[in-house]
Design an enzyme around this catalytic site. Sequence first.
Site, PDB file in Angstrom:
ATOM      1  N   ARG A  95       0.699  -0.844  -0.689  1.00 49.95           N
ATOM      2  CA  ARG A  95       0.050   0.372   0.108  1.00 49.95           C
ATOM      3  C   ARG A  95       0.386   1.245  -0.156  1.00 49.95           C
ATOM      4  NH1 ARG A  95      -3.175  -3.426   3.917  1.00 49.95           N
ATOM      5  NH2 ARG A  95      -4.531  -4.153   2.882  1.00 49.95           N
ATOM      6  N   VAL A  96       1.983   0.669   0.118  1.00 49.78           N
ATOM      7  CA  VAL A  96       2.710   2.202   0.169  1.00 49.78           C
ATOM      8  C   VAL A  96       3.261   2.175  -1.169  1.00 49.78           C
ATOM      9  CG1 VAL A  96       5.446   3.048   0.559  1.00 49.78           C
ATOM     10  CG2 VAL A  96       3.685   2.098   2.585  1.00 49.78           C
TER      11      VAL A  96
END
Length: 553
Positions: free
Chosen positions: A415-416
């Site tokens: 999710r980064v």
Amino acid sequence: MSDLIKQITSDLQKQIDGFKPEFNVSDSGVVLEAGDGIARVQGLAKVRAQELVQFSNGVIGVAFNLEVDNVGVIVMGNYEGITEGMSVKGLGRIASVPVGDAMIGRVVNALGEPIDGKGPIATTGFRPIERIAPGVVERQDVDTPVQTGIKSIDSMIPIGRGQRELIIGDRQTGKTAVAIDAIINQKGKGITCIYVAIGQKKAAVARTLGILEKNGAMDHTIIVMASADESAALQYIAPYAGTAIGEEFMETGRDALIIYDDLSKHAWAYRQVSLLLRRPPGREAYPGDVFYLHSRLLERSARLANQYVVAKKDFSADLADTKDGVDGKVFNGPLSKHEAEEAAKAMGDGFKAVKVKGTGGSLTSLPIIETLLGDVSAYIPTNVISITDGQIYLESNLFNAGIRPAVNVGISVSRVGGDAQTKAMKQVAGRLRLDMAAYRELAAFALMASDLDKSTQQQLGRGQRMQEILKQPQYQPMEFEYQVIVIFAGTNGYADGVALDKMAQWQHDLIRFMETSFPEVGKNIVAKKAITDDNRAALTKALDGFRAGWLAA
């Protein structure tokens, strides 16, 4: 003789006169019942949650349940010697572990005590095992990569410093191997690693220790072990103890990586302790706060914001102390970077913003969760998935098919994302994840098709070769620049004419060729962290020459 008696009498009188009684007040109680690693204690009226208590036989426990008429204590050690009626006293200290640089290279238990036979550890202080996680204002963006050395992860599921990335999969799918590769790859990169072994056999942890020592990784690693034959209490506190050790590095401006292997066993230990202390069971007999068990642990992983002070421009140090007025040149701090820059501007041309020593550290966590028959929707897996910033899903079918590491690209996610990648990797692997997912679907369709057009055959061939490129032997992490070169070669068709069974040899020869004939290409990628136009031309020329030589051979 009378003189001797007088002398003795005088000396005794002096000792009596000089005696000053000391009073130590301690909270005390009595054991009501004990067994299976827990004890119920009556008394201890002033004991606090998570406070250490000591039984009269010297065994230590932690106050776990604070009830109206008794205290539930989890015993950290041999509970068989604890009997009804035994006295207990509060130690007045919240459960904590020793921390410091001296722990690097050592194997310790969940209490921070050395168990590797190398003698005592000269630690610098203690940290409580439970702490409130840093707030939003205290954090900064996750934008600096943690290179694992594994091509499929660094290219498609990047991990950043301060991130929490879950490694999830069935038994024997290579979860621990991925974590150990990440530890080995941190050699010389300034990241201290903490490996927390929860509920494993001692032989398995000894094997892991041997692998790390063989690869020179124990020079930057700490192992915290709560083995399968130890009490559930020690297995419960082990990950918190490891996190406290890691926080010491984070809060002194350094970077640390912590692996929890694994949190499934941690949840089992917590369930065991909770049921013995008669906490109400919920879904799958877990207590109602099992989500909080892992969330308060993993939220402590963060990348802390840098702090700044305003200093005179002739202040020569790169990093300042937080004390005002160092040599009469440092003022107004600590502040955020923006605040310090604004303050310096307001104070005039003779001032600048300077970073404070020991700020801006990070703690990155790789929790491991074991699934049963690939069921990622079970209770504990879904809990941890919702807490973390992405997951690396290792699939049994891929593992058994020889695709190792067995990363399922479709379910795995970071999710980064690209924020935690260097520009060079983004340049070569921008579409790789989508292309590999499309290849897997196309390969499944191709099994049923008898005739395929030329473009589909080409796409299948390219996908097969990229799949071979992404395979990697255990405990052999690859340097960043060679990952970029190999993926660049694969995605740009330089491997299209190579037989599938020769791909491993092709990759090995390519890296050796680039090392010996064109070392400046790799050095340029490391220095610029990007593929510049000039370096792209040099890389393309090198790959053209290598392909011609390879096909000719």
